[in-house]
Scaffold this motif. Structure first.
Motif, PDB file in Angstrom:
ATOM      1  N   ASP A 260       2.081   4.538   2.980  1.00  0.00           N
ATOM      2  CA  ASP A 260       2.439   5.375   4.135  1.00  0.00           C
ATOM      3  C   ASP A 260       3.320   4.582   5.085  1.00  0.00           C
ATOM      4  OD1 ASP A 260       1.613   7.923   3.645  1.00  0.00           O
ATOM      5  OD2 ASP A 260      -0.232   7.809   4.804  1.00  0.00           O
ATOM      6  N   GLY A 261       2.740   3.512   5.690  1.00  0.00           N
ATOM      7  CA  GLY A 261       3.521   2.693   6.600  1.00  0.00           C
ATOM      8  C   GLY A 261       3.549   3.182   8.024  1.00  0.00           C
ATOM      9  N   GLY A 262       2.521   3.936   8.438  1.00  0.00           N
ATOM     10  CA  GLY A 262       2.398   4.295   9.841  1.00  0.00           C
ATOM     11  C   GLY A 262       1.962   3.101  10.663  1.00  0.00           C
ATOM     12  N   CYS A 263       2.127   3.187  11.986  1.00  0.00           N
ATOM     13  CA  CYS A 263       1.757   2.056  12.840  1.00  0.00           C
ATOM     14  C   CYS A 263       0.271   1.721  12.709  1.00  0.00           C
ATOM     15  CB  CYS A 263       2.113   2.361  14.287  1.00  0.00           C
ATOM     16  SG  CYS A 263       3.890   2.475  14.599  1.00  0.00           S
ATOM     17  N   GLU A 264      -0.576   2.752  12.606  1.00  0.00           N
ATOM     18  CA  GLU A 264      -2.010   2.500  12.437  1.00  0.00           C
ATOM     19  C   GLU A 264      -2.283   1.820  11.106  1.00  0.00           C
ATOM     20  OE1 GLU A 264      -6.310   4.882  12.691  1.00  0.00           O
ATOM     21  OE2 GLU A 264      -4.426   5.983  12.922  1.00  0.00           O
ATOM     22  N   ALA A 276      -2.051  -4.736   1.735  1.00  0.00           N
ATOM     23  CA  ALA A 276      -0.651  -4.324   1.801  1.00  0.00           C
ATOM     24  C   ALA A 276      -0.561  -2.811   1.872  1.00  0.00           C
ATOM     25  CB  ALA A 276       0.113  -4.829   0.571  1.00  0.00           C
ATOM     26  N   THR A 277       0.522  -2.340   2.446  1.00  0.00           N
ATOM     27  CA  THR A 277       0.859  -0.925   2.387  1.00  0.00           C
ATOM     28  C   THR A 277       2.330  -0.808   2.041  1.00  0.00           C
ATOM     29  OG1 THR A 277       0.636   1.220   3.502  1.00  0.00           O
ATOM     30  CG2 THR A 277       1.473  -0.607   4.822  1.00  0.00           C
ATOM     31  N   VAL A 278       2.696   0.323   1.471  1.00  0.00           N
ATOM     32  CA  VAL A 278       4.099   0.596   1.144  1.00  0.00           C
ATOM     33  C   VAL A 278       4.615   1.602   2.170  1.00  0.00           C
ATOM     34  CG1 VAL A 278       5.730   1.388  -0.595  1.00  0.00           C
ATOM     35  CG2 VAL A 278       3.654   0.171  -1.299  1.00  0.00           C
ATOM     36  N   MET A 279       5.569   1.144   2.979  1.00  0.00           N
ATOM     37  CA  MET A 279       6.069   1.979   4.068  1.00  0.00           C
ATOM     38  C   MET A 279       7.063   3.014   3.558  1.00  0.00           C
ATOM     39  SD  MET A 279       7.986   0.876   7.625  1.00  0.00           S
ATOM     40  CE  MET A 279       6.506   0.086   8.283  1.00  0.00           C
ATOM     41  N   GLY A 310      13.778   5.615   0.582  1.00  0.00           N
ATOM     42  CA  GLY A 310      13.385   4.210   0.589  1.00  0.00           C
ATOM     43  C   GLY A 310      11.900   3.963   0.767  1.00  0.00           C
ATOM     44  N   SER A 311      11.449   2.763   0.396  1.00  0.00           N
ATOM     45  CA  SER A 311      10.064   2.317   0.584  1.00  0.00           C
ATOM     46  C   SER A 311      10.039   0.797   0.578  1.00  0.00           C
ATOM     47  CB  SER A 311       9.143   2.874  -0.509  1.00  0.00           C
ATOM     48  OG  SER A 311       9.608   2.528  -1.804  1.00  0.00           O
ATOM     49  N   VAL A 312       9.143   0.215   1.377  1.00  0.00           N
ATOM     50  CA  VAL A 312       9.094  -1.234   1.572  1.00  0.00           C
ATOM     51  C   VAL A 312       7.634  -1.690   1.607  1.00  0.00           C
ATOM     52  CG1 VAL A 312       9.625  -3.146   3.150  1.00  0.00           C
ATOM     53  CG2 VAL A 312      11.261  -1.274   2.869  1.00  0.00           C
ATOM     54  N   VAL A 313       7.282  -2.721   0.834  1.00  0.00           N
ATOM     55  CA  VAL A 313       5.946  -3.322   0.902  1.00  0.00           C
ATOM     56  C   VAL A 313       5.813  -4.085   2.217  1.00  0.00           C
ATOM     57  CG1 VAL A 313       4.353  -4.977  -0.136  1.00  0.00           C
ATOM     58  CG2 VAL A 313       5.760  -3.505  -1.599  1.00  0.00           C
ATOM     59  N   VAL A 314       4.696  -3.847   2.920  1.00  0.00           N
ATOM     60  CA  VAL A 314       4.410  -4.547   4.178  1.00  0.00           C
ATOM     61  C   VAL A 314       3.095  -5.304   4.008  1.00  0.00           C
ATOM     62  CG1 VAL A 314       3.918  -4.299   6.632  1.00  0.00           C
ATOM     63  CG2 VAL A 314       5.636  -2.837   5.547  1.00  0.00           C
ATOM     64  N   THR A 315       3.130  -6.600   4.230  1.00  0.00           N
ATOM     65  CA  THR A 315       1.944  -7.443   4.068  1.00  0.00           C
ATOM     66  C   THR A 315       2.148  -8.759   4.803  1.00  0.00           C
ATOM     67  OG1 THR A 315       0.460  -8.496   2.463  1.00  0.00           O
ATOM     68  CG2 THR A 315       2.824  -8.474   1.926  1.00  0.00           C
ATOM     69  N   ASP A 316       1.056  -9.398   5.173  1.00  0.00           N
ATOM     70  CA  ASP A 316       1.120 -10.763   5.695  1.00  0.00           C
ATOM     71  C   ASP A 316       0.659 -11.771   4.650  1.00  0.00           C
ATOM     72  OD1 ASP A 316       2.141 -10.104   8.204  1.00  0.00           O
ATOM     73  OD2 ASP A 316       0.149  -9.683   9.017  1.00  0.00           O
ATOM     74  N   ARG A 317       0.439 -11.271   3.439  1.00  0.00           N
ATOM     75  CA  ARG A 317       0.096 -12.141   2.306  1.00  0.00           C
ATOM     76  C   ARG A 317       1.123 -11.912   1.204  1.00  0.00           C
ATOM     77  NH1 ARG A 317      -5.570 -10.022   0.814  1.00  0.00           N
ATOM     78  NH2 ARG A 317      -5.146 -11.277  -1.034  1.00  0.00           N
ATOM     79  N   PRO A 318       2.347 -12.430   1.371  1.00  0.00           N
ATOM     80  CA  PRO A 318       3.389 -12.183   0.365  1.00  0.00           C
ATOM     81  C   PRO A 318       3.011 -12.777  -0.982  1.00  0.00           C
ATOM     82  CG  PRO A 318       4.086 -13.872   1.919  1.00  0.00           C
ATOM     83  CD  PRO A 318       2.821 -13.308   2.461  1.00  0.00           C
ATOM     84  N   MET A 319       3.477 -12.097  -2.045  1.00  0.00           N
ATOM     85  CA  MET A 319       3.183 -12.515  -3.408  1.00  0.00           C
ATOM     86  C   MET A 319       4.481 -12.793  -4.162  1.00  0.00           C
ATOM     87  SD  MET A 319      -0.044 -12.644  -3.923  1.00  0.00           S
ATOM     88  CE  MET A 319      -1.246 -12.493  -2.583  1.00  0.00           C
TER      89      MET A 319
END
Length: 339
Positions: A260-264, A276-279, A310-319
């Protein structure tokens, strides 16, 4: 005078739609219009009016319409999967004289007859977020490539397992919807599993709903807690899944992804609820849909085919091997334009 007439009609239609089970934002009067009139009248139909994703899409479409001087109204089903409610919404919009309908269909097939009637009446029909089946049932689709978004989530979860065999729970959306099927199949492609693989130790459908996801996962965990990976179709279901996992002390012991990639949702990633989430970019879908509606009203020109947003992976644990952005980036861009 014209504005007062629209307000009066809006009050009447609100009363009629309340009786029919639809939710409403704003309306005007007239019979269904066609392109080339010069005046854009745009109706939006979303799956629900409570899911934050569709709230964002509606608000973005309304803002884009206002910026371009177009008239705009919005309706929604009462719940994800409310095909009858969406059919009533399409019919009501036609009666109110729209020349473009933007729709996020709850079912890829459930509203086809209503959309066909709209197109035969000269209304431009654009799917946002969710493709119809067949795709030719609408004039064009502005949406996330949901197979790719699922594949990105699956690739991330696979990388995070660091070679360990998956012990996977799958929290799916609404059975029969194209979004649910495409994200599900994309995830399995990304993680490298067949749909009947023994590594899938449990699955539940939660219709995009947080409470149903929590209940469904709690039921699955009564059978086994030996889990190291979780797929969730969207972020409301990820939040419900987290509650179920956290109640068993499992949330920190596994890798969960979402889309989803919402702020919440990005905040949930930042706070460690899931990895992770996909924005997605519903603002872009809405703005491009409105721009096409305005062009149709002005010139009669119609968009065609699928337009990926478009879509983007969002995470603070990159792989390794998985392109991603941080939650800091995500909170600057949640559901907006890629930058």
């Amino acid at each position: 005078m014209r504005q007062r007439r629209f307000v009066g009609l809006a009050v009447l239609v609100v009363a009629l739609l309340a009786a029919s089970g639809c939710t409403v934002q704003r309306y005007w009067g007239g019979s269904a219009g066609s392109g080339g009139s010069g005046e854009a009248k745009i109706g939006l139909v979303t799956k629900t009016d409570t899911n934050p994703y569709f709230v964002e899409l509606r608000e973005a479409a309304g803002a884009a319409a206002a910026a371009q001087g177009a008239e705009f109204g919005a309706l929604a089903g009462q719940f994800d999967g409310d095909n009858d409610g969406q059919v009533r919404a399409v019919e009501n919009l036609m009666q109110q004289g729209v020349n473009t309908i933007l729709i996020t269909p709850s079912s890829s097939t459930g509203v086809l007859a209503a959309l066909d009637r709209a197109r035969q009446a000269g209304v431009l029909v654009i799917a946002l977020d969710t493709a119809t089946e067949p795709a030719e049932a609408v004039d064009a689709t502005f949406a996330t490539d949901n197979v790719e978004a699922g594949r990105q989530q699956g690739a991330y979860v696979k990388a995070a397992l660091s070679g360990a065999a998956p012990k996977l729970l799958m929290v799916d959306g609404t059975a029969g919807s194209s979004v649910d099927r495409e994200r599900h199949s994309g995830f399995l492609e990304g993680i490298g599993l067949a749909d009947n693989a023994p590594e899938i130790i449990g699955r539940t459908n939660a219709n995009g709903d947080q409470s149903l996801a929590q209940q469904g996962v709690e039921n699955l965990l009564q059978r086994t807690t030996d889990v190291n990976a979780v797929y969730t179709m969207n972020e409301p279901m990820a939040r419900g899944t987290f509650q179920a996992l956290d109640g068993r002390g499992l949330a920190e012991r596994l890798t969960m992804g979402s889309i989803d990639g919402g702020c919440e949702g990005v905040t949930g990633v930042r706070d460690g609820e899931y990895a992770a989430t996909v924005m997605q970019f519903p603002k872009k879908m809405a703005e491009q849909g409105v721009a096409a509606a305005v062009e149709y009203a002005r010139t009669g020109a119609k968009p065609e085919g699928f337009v990926g947003t478009g879509s983007v992976v969002v995470t603070d644990r990159p792989m390794p091997g998985v392109e991603s952005q941080t939650t800091e980036w995500g909170l600057r861009n949640c559901w907006g334009d890629q930058s």
